[in-house]
Design a protein around this motif. Structure first.
Motif, PDB file in Angstrom:
ATOM      1  N   LEU A 131      38.740  47.058  38.240  1.00 45.25           N
ATOM      2  CA  LEU A 131      37.295  47.217  38.150  1.00 45.25           C
ATOM      3  C   LEU A 131      36.919  48.317  37.157  1.00 45.25           C
ATOM      4  O   LEU A 131      36.012  48.135  36.340  1.00 45.25           O
ATOM      5  CB  LEU A 131      36.719  47.541  39.530  1.00 45.25           C
ATOM      6  N   GLN A 132      37.617  49.428  37.204  1.00 48.96           N
ATOM      7  CA  GLN A 132      37.278  50.528  36.303  1.00 48.96           C
ATOM      8  C   GLN A 132      37.483  50.151  34.846  1.00 48.96           C
ATOM      9  O   GLN A 132      36.726  50.579  33.963  1.00 48.96           O
ATOM     10  CB  GLN A 132      38.093  51.778  36.644  1.00 48.96           C
ATOM     11  N   VAL A 156      46.756  37.310  45.891  1.00 47.94           N
ATOM     12  CA  VAL A 156      46.249  38.544  45.300  1.00 47.94           C
ATOM     13  C   VAL A 156      46.114  39.630  46.356  1.00 47.94           C
ATOM     14  O   VAL A 156      46.505  40.783  46.141  1.00 47.94           O
ATOM     15  CB  VAL A 156      44.897  38.289  44.599  1.00 47.94           C
ATOM     16  N   ASN A 157      45.565  39.270  47.526  1.00 48.38           N
ATOM     17  CA  ASN A 157      45.293  40.303  48.532  1.00 48.38           C
ATOM     18  C   ASN A 157      46.557  40.849  49.200  1.00 48.38           C
ATOM     19  O   ASN A 157      46.479  41.818  49.951  1.00 48.38           O
ATOM     20  CB  ASN A 157      44.300  39.795  49.583  1.00 48.38           C
ATOM     21  N   ALA A 158      47.715  40.222  48.913  1.00 48.03           N
ATOM     22  CA  ALA A 158      48.974  40.721  49.471  1.00 48.03           C
ATOM     23  C   ALA A 158      49.830  41.416  48.420  1.00 48.03           C
ATOM     24  O   ALA A 158      50.970  41.789  48.686  1.00 48.03           O
ATOM     25  CB  ALA A 158      49.756  39.566  50.084  1.00 48.03           C
ATOM     26  N   THR A 159      49.262  41.595  47.237  1.00 47.05           N
ATOM     27  CA  THR A 159      50.020  42.167  46.116  1.00 47.05           C
ATOM     28  C   THR A 159      49.396  43.485  45.677  1.00 47.05           C
ATOM     29  O   THR A 159      48.187  43.557  45.464  1.00 47.05           O
ATOM     30  CB  THR A 159      50.020  41.192  44.924  1.00 47.05           C
ATOM     31  N   LYS A 203      34.408  37.773  45.022  1.00 43.94           N
ATOM     32  CA  LYS A 203      35.135  36.587  45.464  1.00 43.94           C
ATOM     33  C   LYS A 203      35.755  36.884  46.833  1.00 43.94           C
ATOM     34  O   LYS A 203      35.073  36.917  47.838  1.00 43.94           O
ATOM     35  CB  LYS A 203      36.191  36.186  44.436  1.00 43.94           C
ATOM     36  N   HIS A 204      37.053  37.165  46.831  1.00 46.79           N
ATOM     37  CA  HIS A 204      37.744  37.440  48.090  1.00 46.79           C
ATOM     38  C   HIS A 204      37.861  38.954  48.236  1.00 46.79           C
ATOM     39  O   HIS A 204      38.913  39.550  48.029  1.00 46.79           O
ATOM     40  CB  HIS A 204      39.111  36.757  48.084  1.00 46.79           C
ATOM     41  N   ASP A 224      34.900  38.138  37.798  1.00 48.52           N
ATOM     42  CA  ASP A 224      35.173  37.928  39.223  1.00 48.52           C
ATOM     43  C   ASP A 224      35.910  39.128  39.794  1.00 48.52           C
ATOM     44  O   ASP A 224      36.924  39.568  39.243  1.00 48.52           O
ATOM     45  CB  ASP A 224      36.025  36.672  39.417  1.00 48.52           C
ATOM     46  N   LEU A 225      35.408  39.639  40.901  1.00 49.92           N
ATOM     47  CA  LEU A 225      35.988  40.819  41.540  1.00 49.92           C
ATOM     48  C   LEU A 225      36.553  40.447  42.902  1.00 49.92           C
ATOM     49  O   LEU A 225      35.869  39.804  43.710  1.00 49.92           O
ATOM     50  CB  LEU A 225      34.905  41.891  41.715  1.00 49.92           C
ATOM     51  N   GLN A 226      37.798  40.828  43.136  1.00 47.56           N
ATOM     52  CA  GLN A 226      38.347  40.637  44.478  1.00 47.56           C
ATOM     53  C   GLN A 226      39.343  41.727  44.811  1.00 47.56           C
ATOM     54  O   GLN A 226      39.751  42.510  43.953  1.00 47.56           O
ATOM     55  CB  GLN A 226      38.968  39.252  44.628  1.00 47.56           C
ATOM     56  N   SER A 227      39.703  41.751  46.080  1.00 44.93           N
ATOM     57  CA  SER A 227      40.605  42.785  46.567  1.00 44.93           C
ATOM     58  C   SER A 227      42.047  42.359  46.411  1.00 44.93           C
ATOM     59  O   SER A 227      42.421  41.246  46.784  1.00 44.93           O
ATOM     60  CB  SER A 227      40.340  43.056  48.052  1.00 44.93           C
ATOM     61  N   CYS A 228      42.870  43.270  45.851  1.00 46.56           N
ATOM     62  CA  CYS A 228      44.309  43.101  45.984  1.00 46.56           C
ATOM     63  C   CYS A 228      44.735  43.965  47.171  1.00 46.56           C
ATOM     64  O   CYS A 228      43.888  44.343  47.994  1.00 46.56           O
ATOM     65  CB  CYS A 228      45.030  43.477  44.693  1.00 46.56           C
ATOM     66  N   LEU A 229      45.992  44.271  47.290  1.00 46.45           N
ATOM     67  CA  LEU A 229      46.458  44.975  48.488  1.00 46.45           C
ATOM     68  C   LEU A 229      45.848  46.372  48.611  1.00 46.45           C
ATOM     69  O   LEU A 229      45.525  46.817  49.713  1.00 46.45           O
ATOM     70  CB  LEU A 229      47.985  45.073  48.476  1.00 46.45           C
ATOM     71  N   ASP A 230      45.632  47.042  47.466  1.00 40.91           N
ATOM     72  CA  ASP A 230      45.223  48.442  47.530  1.00 40.91           C
ATOM     73  C   ASP A 230      44.122  48.816  46.541  1.00 40.91           C
ATOM     74  O   ASP A 230      43.882  50.000  46.304  1.00 40.91           O
ATOM     75  CB  ASP A 230      46.443  49.347  47.285  1.00 40.91           C
ATOM     76  N   ASP A 231      43.456  47.819  45.966  1.00 40.06           N
ATOM     77  CA  ASP A 231      42.433  48.144  44.974  1.00 40.06           C
ATOM     78  C   ASP A 231      41.575  46.905  44.731  1.00 40.06           C
ATOM     79  O   ASP A 231      41.701  45.901  45.446  1.00 40.06           O
ATOM     80  CB  ASP A 231      43.092  48.599  43.664  1.00 40.06           C
ATOM     81  N   TYR A 232      40.716  46.972  43.714  1.00 39.36           N
ATOM     82  CA  TYR A 232      39.947  45.811  43.271  1.00 39.36           C
ATOM     83  C   TYR A 232      40.493  45.349  41.922  1.00 39.36           C
ATOM     84  O   TYR A 232      40.811  46.183  41.055  1.00 39.36           O
ATOM     85  CB  TYR A 232      38.463  46.156  43.089  1.00 39.36           C
ATOM     86  N   VAL A 233      40.575  44.044  41.743  1.00 43.93           N
ATOM     87  CA  VAL A 233      41.033  43.487  40.478  1.00 43.93           C
ATOM     88  C   VAL A 233      40.056  42.424  39.998  1.00 43.93           C
ATOM     89  O   VAL A 233      39.282  41.865  40.778  1.00 43.93           O
ATOM     90  CB  VAL A 233      42.452  42.882  40.587  1.00 43.93           C
TER      91      VAL A 233
END
Length: 239
Positions: free
Chosen positions: A83-84, A61-64, A101-102, A35-44
């Motif tokens: 992601l990398q 997650v998106n605020a961290t 995901k998000h 599952d891929l989603q955005s955190c504050l400054d990257d993809y996790v």
């Protein structure tokens, strides 16, 4: 029938982590789904929009920032991958299915995937990007035409697989509870691969196989592969 490790071998190890992914690779799965989603400054690589279910962390997650997410425990001392990280671990060893995901701006995703293909770390044919958000899939296909996209649904639309064909999808990813002969036949007639999720029970695995599904996402890839091998051996023994 292909066996995809759902969030890695998540039935036995913390989901979406290095240990779960490597365990699935050791089994020789046909694909890894994460599952891929955005955190504050990257993809996790994490399923939920909040950190608390699968990690020792708190908050959305998106605020961290990624640096803070890297400090939390995702189970058994595992870190939440970026992601990398996953691209480096899986490489071209098997299919890699990234489920959006998000996620927000996908520009960075496009550039990251293109960079890894150019560097030889990722084979175009070994990648599928799937999502329930068909708007994101459409945008991604328009901006990265070579990418294989998988259209997710947990329903039986009136037009069956028509929506996936309109997206120019490679595959249709169906909730196992909404798989029937008509849906599978319609998808196959439109040239789509059909994958079912999340399939762990023996009866469900064999039912998906009987319905002509091309692959299943399972939390227990080792057991699923063993069951299918036993089934194949039994059929060959009676042939």
């Amino acid at each position: 029938m292909k066996v995809f490790a759902h969030r890695g071998a998540s039935g036995n190890y913390p989901e979406n982590t290095e240990i779960a992914i490597n365990s699935a690779l050791d089994v020789g799965v046909d694909g890894i789904e994460v599952d891929l989603q955005s955190c504050l400054d990257d993809y996790v690589i994490i399923h939920d929009s909040w950190l608390d279910r699968t990690t020792s962390g708190q908050g959305k997650v998106n605020a961290t920032p990624f640096s803070a997410i890297q400090q939390v425990d995702a189970g058994q001392g595992q870190k939440v991958p970026g992601l990398q990280d996953v691209i480096n671990w899986v490489g071209n060893k098997t299919l890699l299915n990234l489920e959006l995901k998000h996620t927000f701006s996908l520009d960075k995703l496009v550039s990251t995937l293109e960079h890894n293909v150019a560097q030889g770390r990722l084979n175009r044919e070994q990648l599928i990007v799937s999502s329930f958000d068909h708007h994101q899939l459409l945008w991604l296909k328009q901006n990265l035409p070579w990418v294989k996209i998988g259209a997710l649904t947990s329903s039986i639309p009136l037009g069956y697989a028509e929506f996936a064909q309109r997206l120019n999808a490679y595959s249709l990813h169906l909730d196992k509870n909404f798989v029937n002969h008509q849906f599978v036949a319609d998808a196959k007639a439109r040239g789509l691969e059909v994958y079912a999720y999340t399939v762990d029970k023996d009866e469900d695995i064999l039912t998906m196989q009987a319905l002509g599904v091309d692959g299943v996402f399972t939390n227990y890839p080792r057991h699923t592969k063993q069951l299918l091998a036993q089934q194949r051996d039994a059929q060959e023994g009676t042939a």
